[in-house]
Every structure is written in structure tokens, then in C-alpha cells.
Design a protein around this motif. Sequence first.
Motif, short mmCIF file in Angstrom:
data_model
loop_
_atom_site.label_atom_id
_atom_site.label_comp_id
_atom_site.label_asym_id
_atom_site.label_seq_id
_atom_site.Cartn_x
_atom_site.Cartn_y
_atom_site.Cartn_z
N ASN C 179 0.83 -1.20 0.00
CA ASN C 179 0.00 0.00 0.00
C ASN C 179 0.87 1.26 0.00
N ILE C 180 1.92 1.25 0.82
CA ILE C 180 2.82 2.40 0.90
C ILE C 180 3.55 2.61 -0.42
N ILE C 181 4.03 1.52 -1.02
CA ILE C 181 4.76 1.62 -2.29
C ILE C 181 3.85 2.11 -3.39
N GLY C 182 2.61 1.63 -3.37
CA GLY C 182 1.65 2.09 -4.37
C GLY C 182 1.44 3.58 -4.26
N ASP C 183 1.50 4.05 -3.04
CA ASP C 183 1.29 5.46 -2.77
C ASP C 183 2.50 6.31 -3.17
N LEU C 184 3.68 5.89 -2.75
CA LEU C 184 4.90 6.67 -2.99
C LEU C 184 5.47 6.44 -4.38
N GLU C 185 5.13 5.33 -4.96
CA GLU C 185 5.61 4.91 -6.28
C GLU C 185 7.06 4.44 -6.26
N ALA C 186 7.48 3.86 -7.39
CA ALA C 186 8.74 3.12 -7.44
C ALA C 186 9.98 3.97 -7.15
N ASP C 187 9.86 5.26 -7.37
CA ASP C 187 11.04 6.10 -7.08
C ASP C 187 10.73 7.08 -5.96
N GLY C 188 9.65 6.83 -5.26
CA GLY C 188 9.20 7.76 -4.25
C GLY C 188 10.14 7.94 -3.08
N ALA C 189 10.97 6.94 -2.82
CA ALA C 189 11.92 7.04 -1.69
C ALA C 189 13.33 6.90 -2.23
N HIS C 274 3.19 -4.74 -14.57
CA HIS C 274 4.52 -5.32 -14.41
C HIS C 274 5.40 -4.43 -13.53
N THR C 275 4.81 -3.69 -12.58
CA THR C 275 5.66 -2.92 -11.67
C THR C 275 5.16 -3.10 -10.24
N VAL C 276 6.07 -2.94 -9.30
CA VAL C 276 5.73 -3.17 -7.90
C VAL C 276 4.79 -2.10 -7.37
N ASP C 277 4.82 -0.91 -7.98
CA ASP C 277 3.96 0.15 -7.46
C ASP C 277 2.57 0.15 -8.11
N ASN C 278 2.31 -0.82 -8.96
CA ASN C 278 1.00 -0.93 -9.61
C ASN C 278 0.04 -1.65 -8.66
N VAL C 279 -0.19 -1.01 -7.49
CA VAL C 279 -0.86 -1.69 -6.38
C VAL C 279 -2.34 -1.36 -6.33
N ALA C 379 7.03 -12.76 -3.62
CA ALA C 379 8.34 -12.14 -3.82
C ALA C 379 8.23 -10.62 -3.85
N ASN C 380 9.33 -9.96 -4.26
CA ASN C 380 9.36 -8.52 -4.20
C ASN C 380 9.45 -7.83 -5.55
N ARG C 381 9.49 -8.59 -6.64
CA ARG C 381 9.59 -7.98 -7.95
C ARG C 381 8.70 -8.68 -8.96
N ASN C 382 8.12 -7.89 -9.84
CA ASN C 382 7.25 -8.48 -10.86
C ASN C 382 7.48 -7.88 -12.24
N PHE C 383 8.70 -7.43 -12.49
CA PHE C 383 8.98 -6.84 -13.80
C PHE C 383 8.80 -7.88 -14.89
N LYS C 384 8.55 -7.41 -16.09
CA LYS C 384 8.32 -8.28 -17.22
C LYS C 384 9.51 -9.22 -17.38
N GLY C 385 9.25 -10.51 -17.34
CA GLY C 385 10.31 -11.48 -17.56
C GLY C 385 11.14 -11.80 -16.31
N ARG C 386 10.77 -11.22 -15.21
CA ARG C 386 11.53 -11.45 -13.97
C ARG C 386 11.68 -12.93 -13.66
N MET C 387 10.60 -13.68 -13.85
CA MET C 387 10.65 -15.10 -13.52
C MET C 387 11.02 -15.94 -14.73
#
Lengths: 418, 172, 418
Positions: C179-189, C274-279, C379-387
Motif C-alpha cells: 500500500n505504501i509503495i503504491g502510494d509513494l511509487e517506485a522512485d518515491g523514496a 509489471h511494476t511493484v507500485d502498480n498496487v 516475492a518482491n519484484r514483478n517486472f516483465k520477464g523477472r521469472m
Amino acid sequence: MSGKTIIEKILSDHSGEDARAGDRVWAELDLAVVRDFGGPNVVLEYEEQLGDKPVWDPQRIAMTFDYQAPAKVVQVANNQRICRQFAVKHGVPHVFDVNAGVGQHVLLEHGMVLPGSVIIGTDSHMNLLGAVGSFSTGMGTTDVAAGWATGRLWYRVPETIKITFKGGYSYPTSAKDVTLFLLSRIDMGKTIYRSLEFYGQPIDSLSLAGRLTLASMVTEMEGKIGFITPDDDILAWIGGRAGRTVEAVVPDKDAYYWEEWEFDIDGLEPLIACPDRPDNVKPVVEVAGVHVDEVFIGSCTNGRLEDLKVAAEVLERMGGRVAPGMRLVVTPATTEVAMEAVAAGLYETFITAGAMVTNQGCSLCTIGHHGVLAEGDVLVSTGNRNFKGKLGKGSLAYLTSPAVAAATAVKGEISLPE
Amino acid sequence: MSKEFVFRGRAWVVEDDIDTDMIYHGSYLPLTDPKEMAKHALEYVPGMEDFTEKVQAGDILVTGKNFGCGSSREHAVITLQYNDVAAIVAESFSRIFYRNAVNLGYPILEVPGITSEVETGDELEVDANTGLIRNLTKGTEVRGAPLSGLEKEIMTAGGLFSYLRKELPAEE
Amino acid sequence: MGQTFAEKALARKAGLEQVEPGQIVTVQPDKLLTHDNTAAIAKIFREIGVERVARPGINVIVLDHVVPAATEGHATNHQQTRRFVAEQGITNFYDVGVGICHQVLPEKGHALPGYVIVGSDSHTPTAGAFGAFAAGIGRTEAAAVMATGEIWLMVPHSFRIVVKGAVPGGVYAKDIILNIIGDLEADGADYRSVEFAGPVIEEMSVASRMVLCNMAAEMGAKAGMVEPDDKTRAWLKGRTDVGYEEVFADADASYERVMEYDVSDLSPQVARPHTVDNVVPVTQVTGTRVDQAFIGTCTNGRLEDFEVAAGILRGRKVAPHTRLLILPASREVLLVALAEGIVTDLVSAGAVVLNPGCGPCLGAHEGVMAPGEVTVSTANRNFKGRMGCKDSEIYLASPATVAASALTGEITDPREFL
């Protein structure tokens, strides 16, 4: 005319002909199995040759995913998916997915392997099912695809060699040693393409796990199949799984055997197959002290509960820890074996000792997973093949029993259990 | 069989007990495209790592005993087929490899003693009809047993599926 | 003026009274963490021309990415690392099978309050859960630290995130951080030190705090941390003989941003491809078909995660078309899970229990998808092709959400089962 051997009886029964050694017959199949290796090739071949034509009998087809369980590369993930889709399309109910384990063992546990049956599969160690009297063999893509289409395959009826053992042995010698002994003594020029029938007190006293071990390496003897007549206990076990009473196929008293061999294994000592061939067999004492980097306990040859138990006991008795720098990989053959091993506390023993217990499947043996070796590495394995480079280019592999493998893991060098 | 089963080509000789992992390693089992499979033929046979670069269409593979022992993978036959190796002449074949070759209509011949008669580079004439091998470079001859019976019929038809279509139309 | 945690920790290490954001300091890190990339780092190290590692005691090396080796390349890589370790006299070496590096580091007593830890992995911030300043660095920098024993760091700006409210049932640390990451976004911190504080954090177990710090990297944070307390001390008890000095932010510290989150109305969250902040809340994606479910990794591979999952899966079976993979973060976690019967519960439900390691998370090994497939993962990442497969989709969620989804075969709100 004389009576029939086991293979002659089975092939006569399945072809409707008086099948004798040397004849070519077309036999009806009881089960045609694919793995996730070979399987996609069969599906693609089938569809190329026959399009959407329904398979001969969806109930007699099975798929078992064990080569890379779960998939390690996209191609295999895709191959597994191709197989699943085919199964759905053709109404094939028996799909044992990546959580099931080594195919032949899974089928056996699920009551799909009966004495006297004719089974084919895309893996050369299908013939370990000869341990329960099933004529099961490894086939290539074309054979299996043709089998799916027609439900029959051509066979040349093999001659039979009767092999009788006598004598007794004691722990730590086990079925694996009997197997390696036989490999070192037979003339492969003679066993090639033959049916082997095993008899004698030492065979009678083998458990199911021990019989599976011996039958599995008939492949390495170049034999077509090796039969061990199931006793009442094993017949009852199979019957329980299959949901019906089953009978063994026994040869006629006047069956004609192409050759008869006898082996005295009294006092047999622990043996080990040295690089690079399964028949390069020596007594363990002769190579004791060789430094070992990795030990693998598992495979279709030695992956049952009994094998894991023996290994765990040796580990515990010898201090409960693997040698520094030793990599020990343990793979149960199936989910059932895994659960039993967990319940018996074996996982705890292995993991506390420093082992990696992987999920059930073919694991290292098919170089699909789990413990591939670097150049110069030395492996001791309870598997069935150690040809040059099979498990990693430039590596050396020894094959032996679970007891010797476990002792080796503790000492860091080839060792006998204490 | 016919004159299609007479071959003339350059020999490659390998030793006894070449198992399927050496002919076509287990790590390539995921491949299903024959042209991709062809890239890995004999890769794990010591001294043959560059086989796929040097092999020419029509070459003949000559082997020692027990060629193709090990796995039932048909890939081992296909990888050689798709390198246009015309035929395999062996002291003896492992049985599953033998069967797979028959089913794929791939010419094979068992000739005991062949490896003492041939060296890599020799020009050979192989007649799979009669089993006669002539070493044109050395001027010698040796004979093996040609395929017969059902295996011959399947081979002549061009493989198992072709055979099934021709001989057993009812099976369709 | 008061200092934030990062400022205090770095000042102390640099031997300075005070530092401010943007200032460059040179410190001797307490620990340098590297994993399967050690061989590559060692290569760079040798290219620098230095023979001996400056401070062998600070090196913590854990082989975890592809364990045991699954290809010859990996096997050779491991072999090179072992040789390097032996040559340099590095004692904190954890070979294949011990676990994932971010779990092994604290388990073996190398992540202590007040420590400055750098690691050649982006999820090094996980150790911040123990009150350490833990940051990820690149391979070249890691090689330099090996060579010199010190590193320059720019003092980051600090965020303080205060979490309060009553945590609803079915909502866990993973949901809170997503929830926090979705709010701050991938480069928010980006390049910030993020301090997690507040009553909800204080109530959290150490394992849950590790989830927050681990995921802080996914919003660009340089480091994430939670103040040490009795829970931290209890967790660390017996794991080290080394004394440590806790560091706390001053009450009057100046933060770039202070944020408050009240989680009383929070629902289970999911990061869509395909991004972690797409929450989004899970309810927005329920019904999405799932081919594979994955519970484990350095993010959510601890006992409490498996206890939650087992609670949902016990006595039930995974959906037929869904493959459930279980990946314990360490041997220690696995042993306790075995003792508690959790492994039995999960395997009975149809899960594949893999040996501890990074497994499928990064697509190198085990659990790769076929094109078109969907995985829901802890896990902590879901970028395209990560797995491992570009044409596939990964949804990130909590262990509860993943377990519930494995049961139904589609993304499911875990509250239905709790």
C-alpha cells in the motif's frame, strides 16, 4: 514345442499369437506414458502425423512431469504446457504434474502397473517396472506417438536368460550391490536385447524397493527387460493400489531359456561403479579415500523410503553431520515417499546434517536440476548412470548404494559405513 | 530396399560405448525443433566438439560397440539425421537407439570389426541392402548383416508412420 | 540538532559528531554481504591488483541463487567462489543449502543493531529490520570494499513512516508495505533512508519488519529500518557473542518527510504486472486465473508466512491447474516448519516444497513459466520477464493471498478463508 518364458507369455497374450523368441509381433498396449522430456515431442509428432484425430484410448495414456519439476527454463515450462493442453483436448485424465515425482514410481503407487502388462514410456528406465512383472520399456518419440494412435506396437520377442542367485549377504551390502555385481559379471554382448528372469533366495528376500533397484539397471545391462516374479506380499500391495486382485505371470516349467546363468553372491561386499561406466565396478575398499565433492541420494534406482531410511541411519550413526565442504543432495522419488520420510523424521536428519532435500523428481539424474557438477568435481550417486560428462562436463561420477553414499557424505571421501 | 540405401561418403570414427548423453546431452532435451537439435550432435564426445561445424552432407558415422546406449531419447537419432549424416555403421547398436533409428527410417548397419577397417577421413561405400562396406581409401571390404524382416520393411517404408499408413490402412 | 537514524549510524561509523544529508563519509562497514556473484566480484577484485582481502572477517558470502547448481555454468561459478573463500581465509561462508543470503545474514548473527552493512544485492536493506543501516551496492564497489575494507557513502535524506491503527484480519506486513509503495511509487523514496515507526510497527514480529525493510528497496530506498526493541534482542539472543551498540534516531531529528498511515481500513493488496507500485486492493483483481502460486523468498519465506499459508491450506487441495511452490528462506526455517507439521500440511495440499534458496524468484531456476501464464507470488519484484519468461505475468501479494489463490486457482481475497 516347449513352454513359454515370461516375456513369451506376455507378448502372446497381448498379440493373440503364439509369440516365441525371435518373432515379430504387434502387441496391444496397456499404458503409453510420456514424461515432460519426450512428451512434447510425442505431442508434436502426433499432431503433425494425425492432426486432431482422437487417441486410441485416453484412459490408457498418462503423463508424468519429472525431468524439470518445476521447470527451469521457459522451453520446458512450455513443453509441460503443451502436454497439459493435449491431455485436456483428448480427455486424458492421468496427468501427474510437477508435484508428483518420478513417473514410473508414481504410476506404480497409483495402481496403474500390473504384472503381465505391456507399458511404454519416453524414458529408458521404464523397465524398472519389471520388478513387479510388467513388460515396461523405454521408447522414442515415434513409437509412443504411433502407440497413442493405434494402441499397438511392434516388438521383436526377446530370448530369455534365466539368472539364478545363491548365497547370503549382510548389511551394509544391499540390492544395489547385487545389481552392480551383476553388471560387472555379465556379458553385455549376450544380455543386449534379452529378457532376464531373476531367481534364487537372494532375489526372493528382496523388498519391493530392492527389486526396483535391480530391475532399473537392466537398462544399463542393455537388457530389454528384467523380471522378478512378485511374491504374495507384493501382489497384495499392487492389488490394494489397483483395487482388484492381481496374479503374477510365471514361466512354464518347460520354458526354453536361451541361456541359464548362476551367480554365487555369498558374502557379497559393498561395491561401487567407477567413472565412466556403470559396469566399471570395484569393491568400495579399493577406492576408499577418494575425495568427493558432492553426494546424491535419490533417483528411480534408489529413491524410495527404504533407501532414504538407510542413508539417514548411517548419517546419524556416524555423527549426524556431513563433512565440511560436502554437498549432499537428497531427492525422494515421489510425494508419497516424501511424506513418509517427513513423518519418519528423515528430513530433519538430512537437513540438520547439512543436506539439501529437494522436491521429488528425477532431479540431478537428468541434469534437469539440483546439483550439476563443475569441471573436476567428484560425485558419488545412488543413481544408475555415470557416463562421461553426463552430470557436468569434466566431472567424475561413482555409483553406489545409499549406505555407502551416506558414509561418504560424512567423511568427505569414499567410505564404508561404520 | 533399393539403391537409395547405397551411400558413399567420408567416414567419422568414434569409439565404443558412446552413450546418448554424449550424442545429445540431457540439457538439450527441452528442444523440439530438429534444426535446433542438430546443433548439438556429438557435443560431449571427446574430440568431436566441432563435429557440427566440420560435418558434410553425406558423411558416414562409424562407431564401436554399443553405440547409443543409455536413454531412449529419439533426439540422439534426429540430431545426426539433421546433420545429413547419411548412415551409421556400428560394431553394435544399443537396442533403443537401434529401434529409434528404424522407426525414423534412418539407415543403420551392424558390422562387427568395422572399426579396425576404417579411419576418420576414409572414403566409404556402404550398401545397406547387402551389408557390404567398401573402404575406397584403403581398398578393403567388410560385410555385416543388413536389416531384415519387419525392421527392413519399416526402414524401407521410410519410418514407422509411413509404414503404418502403407501396410495397415485399417489402423488409421 | 537531532539526527535521524541514518545520520547517527553513519556519523558514528565515520568517527564524526554529526553529519548531514548529502555529505560524503568514509566508513569501515561491519559486514559486506555477497552471494552467487562473489565469483564475478572476486574477478574484479583480482583485476584491481590486490592479493588479499583487507578484512576477511567482514565478508559474509552465501550461495543462494541457484542451489544446488542447475547448470555447468552455475556449478563452475560456485566452485570459483569456494576456491576464493579458501584462498582468502574467509570464515563466514555459507555454502549451497543454508538459505537465502538476507535470511542467513541475521540468523548467523551478522546483522546487529547499529551496524553498517553493505551488500552486492538490492535487498540488503532487509537487515535494517534489526536496527542496522544496510544498503545495496554494485559489484565494483563490493570489490573495492573487499580490497580496502572501507567504503564512501553519501548520507541519505531520511523519511519517517509512522504506521498506526488497528490492523484488520487478513491484512499483513506485505499488504501494508504494498500500500505504501503504491502510494509513494517506485522512485518515491529514491536514495532515502526510510524509518518505519509507530504502534503497528512496534507490534510487528521481527519477521514482519523484515518484509517492510526488504520491500523498501522497491520504492528506491537506500536503506529501510526499524528501531531495535525487546523483540529484536530476543530474536538475536544466542546468535552472536559480539557486543553491539544500538542506535536510535533522536526525538528532534529532522526528516525530509514524515508520513502517517492508518491501516484500520486497509484491505489485502496486490501489485499487478509489471511494476511493484502498480498496487490495488485484491478485490479489483479477484477471479484472475492463476497457473502458479509461489510462497517464499527473502520477502516472505519465514515461519510466520508458512504458518499463515498452512492455516489456509490445511486439509484442502490446491486447484488442479495451479502449481504451488513453497520456498523456505533458510534451513533453519525449514527445520521448524517440519517440526510443526507445516511441511506435511503443504505437501498434502499438493504443494511442491523446494530446498531453501532463491528458486524461481529471478527466473534462473525452478518455476519458470510458459508464455501466457500467470504467477501470484510473495516475492518482491514483478517486472516483465523477472521469472524467466517475457510473455508471462506476475502478481505480488501476501502469503495469505497467495495461499487462498492457490486453493481456488484464481486470485482470491484471503479473508474468505480466515
